[in-house]
Write a protein that holds these residues in place. Structure first.
Motif, PDB file in Angstrom:
ATOM      1  N   GLU A  27      10.508  -0.734 -72.146  1.00  0.00           N
ATOM      2  CA  GLU A  27      11.943  -0.539 -72.349  1.00  0.00           C
ATOM      3  C   GLU A  27      12.212   0.687 -73.218  1.00  0.00           C
ATOM      4  O   GLU A  27      13.091   1.505 -72.918  1.00  0.00           O
ATOM      5  CB  GLU A  27      12.531  -1.787 -73.005  1.00  0.00           C
ATOM      6  N   VAL A  28      11.445   0.841 -74.286  1.00  0.00           N
ATOM      7  CA  VAL A  28      11.604   1.989 -75.178  1.00  0.00           C
ATOM      8  C   VAL A  28      11.331   3.284 -74.417  1.00  0.00           C
ATOM      9  O   VAL A  28      12.075   4.268 -74.544  1.00  0.00           O
ATOM     10  CB  VAL A  28      10.676   1.857 -76.410  1.00  0.00           C
ATOM     11  N   LEU A  29      10.273   3.291 -73.608  1.00  0.00           N
ATOM     12  CA  LEU A  29       9.952   4.494 -72.834  1.00  0.00           C
ATOM     13  C   LEU A  29      11.050   4.808 -71.816  1.00  0.00           C
ATOM     14  O   LEU A  29      11.409   5.977 -71.622  1.00  0.00           O
ATOM     15  CB  LEU A  29       8.614   4.337 -72.123  1.00  0.00           C
ATOM     16  N   ALA A  34      15.485   8.262 -70.158  1.00  0.00           N
ATOM     17  CA  ALA A  34      16.891   8.378 -69.755  1.00  0.00           C
ATOM     18  C   ALA A  34      17.630   9.359 -70.661  1.00  0.00           C
ATOM     19  O   ALA A  34      18.398  10.202 -70.185  1.00  0.00           O
ATOM     20  CB  ALA A  34      17.556   7.011 -69.779  1.00  0.00           C
ATOM     21  N   ARG A  35      17.398   9.269 -71.963  1.00  0.00           N
ATOM     22  CA  ARG A  35      18.039  10.204 -72.899  1.00  0.00           C
ATOM     23  C   ARG A  35      17.602  11.634 -72.623  1.00  0.00           C
ATOM     24  O   ARG A  35      18.415  12.556 -72.638  1.00  0.00           O
ATOM     25  CB  ARG A  35      17.696   9.837 -74.346  1.00  0.00           C
ATOM     26  N   ARG A  36      16.306  11.821 -72.367  1.00  0.00           N
ATOM     27  CA  ARG A  36      15.797  13.162 -72.092  1.00  0.00           C
ATOM     28  C   ARG A  36      16.420  13.724 -70.817  1.00  0.00           C
ATOM     29  O   ARG A  36      16.833  14.880 -70.780  1.00  0.00           O
ATOM     30  CB  ARG A  36      14.275  13.151 -71.982  1.00  0.00           C
ATOM     31  N   ARG A  37      16.533  12.897 -69.765  1.00  0.00           N
ATOM     32  CA  ARG A  37      17.156  13.349 -68.516  1.00  0.00           C
ATOM     33  C   ARG A  37      18.616  13.726 -68.727  1.00  0.00           C
ATOM     34  O   ARG A  37      19.091  14.731 -68.189  1.00  0.00           O
ATOM     35  CB  ARG A  37      17.055  12.264 -67.442  1.00  0.00           C
ATOM     36  N   MET A  38      19.325  12.911 -69.515  1.00  0.00           N
ATOM     37  CA  MET A  38      20.731  13.225 -69.788  1.00  0.00           C
ATOM     38  C   MET A  38      20.862  14.558 -70.512  1.00  0.00           C
ATOM     39  O   MET A  38      21.732  15.374 -70.173  1.00  0.00           O
ATOM     40  CB  MET A  38      21.378  12.116 -70.608  1.00  0.00           C
ATOM     41  N   LEU A  39      19.999  14.810 -71.491  1.00  0.00           N
ATOM     42  CA  LEU A  39      20.040  16.080 -72.209  1.00  0.00           C
ATOM     43  C   LEU A  39      19.707  17.252 -71.293  1.00  0.00           C
ATOM     44  O   LEU A  39      20.359  18.301 -71.337  1.00  0.00           O
ATOM     45  CB  LEU A  39      19.060  16.062 -73.388  1.00  0.00           C
ATOM     46  N   GLU A  40      18.698  17.082 -70.443  1.00  0.00           N
ATOM     47  CA  GLU A  40      18.319  18.158 -69.528  1.00  0.00           C
ATOM     48  C   GLU A  40      19.450  18.453 -68.549  1.00  0.00           C
ATOM     49  O   GLU A  40      19.747  19.621 -68.280  1.00  0.00           O
ATOM     50  CB  GLU A  40      17.046  17.783 -68.773  1.00  0.00           C
ATOM     51  N   GLU A  41      20.092  17.410 -68.020  1.00  0.00           N
ATOM     52  CA  GLU A  41      21.199  17.614 -67.097  1.00  0.00           C
ATOM     53  C   GLU A  41      22.374  18.296 -67.789  1.00  0.00           C
ATOM     54  O   GLU A  41      23.015  19.185 -67.217  1.00  0.00           O
ATOM     55  CB  GLU A  41      21.639  16.289 -66.492  1.00  0.00           C
ATOM     56  N   ALA A  42      22.648  17.913 -69.028  1.00  0.00           N
ATOM     57  CA  ALA A  42      23.737  18.541 -69.779  1.00  0.00           C
ATOM     58  C   ALA A  42      23.435  20.016 -70.009  1.00  0.00           C
ATOM     59  O   ALA A  42      24.331  20.867 -69.882  1.00  0.00           O
ATOM     60  CB  ALA A  42      23.948  17.816 -71.108  1.00  0.00           C
ATOM     61  N   ARG A  43      22.194  20.338 -70.334  1.00  0.00           N
ATOM     62  CA  ARG A  43      21.813  21.743 -70.527  1.00  0.00           C
ATOM     63  C   ARG A  43      21.983  22.528 -69.235  1.00  0.00           C
ATOM     64  O   ARG A  43      22.475  23.662 -69.247  1.00  0.00           O
ATOM     65  CB  ARG A  43      20.364  21.849 -70.998  1.00  0.00           C
ATOM     66  N   GLU A  44      21.549  21.935 -68.107  1.00  0.00           N
ATOM     67  CA  GLU A  44      21.679  22.623 -66.823  1.00  0.00           C
ATOM     68  C   GLU A  44      23.142  22.839 -66.458  1.00  0.00           C
ATOM     69  O   GLU A  44      23.512  23.912 -65.976  1.00  0.00           O
ATOM     70  CB  GLU A  44      20.963  21.832 -65.731  1.00  0.00           C
TER      71      GLU A  44
END
Length: 57
Positions: A27-29, A34-44
């Motif tokens: 669950e932690v992973l 999910a947080r990392r994907r959200m940040l990457e999408e926001a950067r893109e």
């Protein structure tokens, strides 16, 4: 100078804490990914938006 020992725990407390279960670890992973994907999408999206703005000038 700050006290470096303000947040210390006794060794017994650390050694007797129950280990993380496999389900909790998964669950932690998942949350971390999910947080990392959200940040990457926001950067893109920001990068794409900035490039559109630069083209309009």
């Amino acid at each position: 100078m700050r006290n470096n020992y303000a947040n210390t725990a006794e060794l017994k407390e650390l050694m007797t804490a129950p280990p993380m279960t496999a389900a909790r670890h998964a669950e932690v992973l998942r949350q971390r990914n999910a947080r990392r994907r959200m940040l990457e999408e926001a950067r893109e999206l920001k990068k794409a938006d900035d490039s559109l703005y630069d083209e309009k000038r």
